[in-house]
Design a protein around this motif. Structure first.
Motif, mmCIF file in Angstrom:
data_model
loop_
_atom_site.group_PDB
_atom_site.id
_atom_site.type_symbol
_atom_site.label_atom_id
_atom_site.label_comp_id
_atom_site.label_asym_id
_atom_site.label_seq_id
_atom_site.Cartn_x
_atom_site.Cartn_y
_atom_site.Cartn_z
ATOM 1 N N VAL A 11 137.925 3.829 47.442
ATOM 2 C CA VAL A 11 137.004 3.309 48.440
ATOM 3 C C VAL A 11 136.009 4.378 48.867
ATOM 4 O O VAL A 11 134.816 4.116 49.029
ATOM 5 C CB VAL A 11 137.781 2.768 49.658
ATOM 6 N N MET A 12 136.484 5.597 49.040
ATOM 7 C CA MET A 12 135.634 6.659 49.576
ATOM 8 C C MET A 12 134.681 7.247 48.528
ATOM 9 O O MET A 12 133.612 7.732 48.887
ATOM 10 C CB MET A 12 136.496 7.779 50.164
ATOM 11 N N PRO A 18 132.678 5.849 46.123
ATOM 12 C CA PRO A 18 131.327 5.265 46.113
ATOM 13 C C PRO A 18 130.554 5.520 47.399
ATOM 14 O O PRO A 18 129.336 5.700 47.374
ATOM 15 C CB PRO A 18 131.570 3.765 45.921
ATOM 16 N N ILE A 19 131.255 5.568 48.526
ATOM 17 C CA ILE A 19 130.574 5.806 49.796
ATOM 18 C C ILE A 19 130.023 7.229 49.840
ATOM 19 O O ILE A 19 128.860 7.450 50.207
ATOM 20 C CB ILE A 19 131.526 5.533 50.975
ATOM 21 N N ILE A 20 130.834 8.181 49.443
ATOM 22 C CA ILE A 20 130.387 9.570 49.425
ATOM 23 C C ILE A 20 129.271 9.755 48.391
ATOM 24 O O ILE A 20 128.290 10.460 48.643
ATOM 25 C CB ILE A 20 131.573 10.512 49.155
ATOM 26 N N THR A 23 127.090 7.507 47.444
ATOM 27 C CA THR A 23 125.877 6.898 47.978
ATOM 28 C C THR A 23 125.230 7.790 49.033
ATOM 29 O O THR A 23 124.007 7.957 49.044
ATOM 30 C CB THR A 23 126.197 5.512 48.574
ATOM 31 N N LEU A 24 126.044 8.361 49.901
ATOM 32 C CA LEU A 24 125.496 9.256 50.928
ATOM 33 C C LEU A 24 124.876 10.495 50.301
ATOM 34 O O LEU A 24 123.808 10.950 50.726
ATOM 35 C CB LEU A 24 126.587 9.638 51.924
ATOM 36 N N PRO A 61 128.386 3.315 42.347
ATOM 37 C CA PRO A 61 129.149 2.186 42.908
ATOM 38 C C PRO A 61 129.483 1.116 41.870
ATOM 39 O O PRO A 61 130.537 0.485 41.951
ATOM 40 C CB PRO A 61 128.229 1.621 43.989
ATOM 41 N N PHE A 107 132.425 -1.201 43.143
ATOM 42 C CA PHE A 107 132.306 -1.325 44.590
ATOM 43 C C PHE A 107 131.097 -2.189 44.894
ATOM 44 O O PHE A 107 129.986 -1.721 44.963
ATOM 45 C CB PHE A 107 132.148 0.071 45.207
#
Length: 64
Positions: free
Chosen positions: A6-7, A9-11, A13-14, A51, A56
């Motif tokens: 989960v983390m 793709p978020i990291i 993207t950021l 992602p 994701f």
């Protein structure tokens, strides 16, 4: 589902957004065009490709 799945793709993207901002800053300063291209394309890769690799996707239709 693992927290890393989960983390990641978020990291990614950021980090991609940060690199795109650095690329735009470099474009505004106008010193190094190669650096602008490197930052921009790396950031766009991280925003749109990573992602999808991790699968994701935001399913707004199935939101409950």
């Amino acid at each position: 589902m693992s927290i890393y799945m989960v983390m990641s793709p978020i990291i990614g993207t950021l980090l991609g957004l940060y690199l795109v901002c650095l690329g735009l800053w470099e474009l505004g300063v106008g010193l190094d065009r190669k650096r602008f291209i490197t930052f921009s394309f790396t950031g766009l890769f991280l925003i749109f490709i990573i992602p999808d690799i991790f699968g994701f996707q935001l399913n707004i239709n199935n939101f409950q």
